[in-house]
Scaffold this motif. Structure first.
Motif, PDB file in Angstrom:
ATOM      1  N   ASP A  11       0.849  -1.193   0.000  1.00 41.37           N
ATOM      2  CA  ASP A  11       0.000   0.000   0.000  1.00 41.37           C
ATOM      3  C   ASP A  11       0.883   1.241   0.000  1.00 41.37           C
ATOM      4  O   ASP A  11       2.030   1.203   0.462  1.00 41.37           O
ATOM      5  CB  ASP A  11      -0.916   0.020   1.227  1.00 41.37           C
ATOM      6  CG  ASP A  11      -2.047   1.036   1.064  1.00 41.37           C
ATOM      7  OD1 ASP A  11      -2.532   1.221  -0.071  1.00 41.37           O
ATOM      8  OD2 ASP A  11      -2.444   1.648   2.062  1.00 41.37           O
ATOM      9  N   HIS A  13       0.378   5.779   0.324  1.00 41.85           N
ATOM     10  CA  HIS A  13      -0.472   6.972   0.426  1.00 41.85           C
ATOM     11  C   HIS A  13       0.403   8.212   0.311  1.00 41.85           C
ATOM     12  O   HIS A  13       1.584   8.192   0.674  1.00 41.85           O
ATOM     13  CB  HIS A  13      -1.221   7.011   1.766  1.00 41.85           C
ATOM     14  CG  HIS A  13      -2.417   6.116   1.820  1.00 41.85           C
ATOM     15  ND1 HIS A  13      -3.704   6.568   1.667  1.00 41.85           N
ATOM     16  CD2 HIS A  13      -2.515   4.780   1.996  1.00 41.85           C
ATOM     17  CE1 HIS A  13      -4.554   5.556   1.756  1.00 41.85           C
ATOM     18  NE2 HIS A  13      -3.859   4.453   1.955  1.00 41.85           N
ATOM     19  N   HIS A  45      -3.169  -1.514   6.056  1.00 44.52           N
ATOM     20  CA  HIS A  45      -3.802  -1.788   4.759  1.00 44.52           C
ATOM     21  C   HIS A  45      -3.039  -2.889   4.017  1.00 44.52           C
ATOM     22  O   HIS A  45      -3.643  -3.806   3.457  1.00 44.52           O
ATOM     23  CB  HIS A  45      -3.852  -0.521   3.906  1.00 44.52           C
ATOM     24  CG  HIS A  45      -4.738   0.549   4.469  1.00 44.52           C
ATOM     25  ND1 HIS A  45      -4.930   1.764   3.863  1.00 44.52           N
ATOM     26  CD2 HIS A  45      -5.473   0.580   5.621  1.00 44.52           C
ATOM     27  CE1 HIS A  45      -5.756   2.498   4.597  1.00 44.52           C
ATOM     28  NE2 HIS A  45      -6.089   1.807   5.682  1.00 44.52           N
TER      29      HIS A  45
HETATM   30 MG    MG Z   1      -4.542   2.354   1.757  1.00 40.81          MG
END
Ligand code: MG
Length: 164
Positions: A11, A13, A45
């Motif tokens: 993941d 971000h 995540h």
């Molecule tokens: Mg995420």
């Protein structure tokens, strides 16, 4: 006899001012955080996707769509709980161990590793020595290296006893 399955999660971000930095469920001291629909916890995540992947139950976006208002600013521990429930439902799969690598140019994450390991171990219900957390910088290269994003890779091993 014991069966094993391995799962991989990833993941990333964007970083942003005025956002908390929460990694592995731990609030990290930082002048900026990660931008996302939920709490943007890249570790949880990626771990959720690794668990779901190991047991063949799709991915975090299928279970928790980011178009659903119920998932806005949601505590990502809920996603781990959901993945563990899916793993149990898929045939009684339990986590054996997990290895986590976080990529972040800053802040320096070294002193937070023990707290993140303890947090993950508690969520998964396993001993702390079955959880490893590594932190790397982006070496000044790409979005992570420029401090514009953070990312995380997770691998998890699952097992189940097959004595029936
Ligand atoms: Mg995420």
């Amino acid at each position: 006899m014991t069966d094993f399955r391995v799962g991989l999660g990833f993941d990333s971000h964007r970083t942003g001012e005025g956002r908390p930095l929460i990694l592995a469920g731990v609030r990290i001291d930082s002048p900026f955080g990660l931008v996302g629909h939920s709490d943007a916890d890249i570790v949880l995540h990626a771990l959720t996707d690794a668990i779901l992947g190991a047991v063949g139950r799709g991915d975090i976006g299928e279970l928790y769509p980011n178009t659903d208002p119920a998932n806005k600013d949601r505590d990502s521990r809920d996603f781990i709980d959901g993945a563990l429930a899916a793993a149990d439902d898929a045939g009684g799969w339990k986590v054996v161990n997990t290895d986590v690598t976080i990529f972040a140019e800053r802040p320096h994450l070294g002193k937070w590793k023990p707290a993140m390991q303890a947090s993950i171990a508690e969520m998964l219900g396993i001993e702390q020595d079955r959880v490893n957390v590594k932190a790397k910088t982006g070496e000044g290269v790409d979005a992570v290296g420029r401090g514009e994003a953070m990312s995380c890779q997770v691998v998890v091993l699952m097992s189940r006893d097959n004595d029936f």
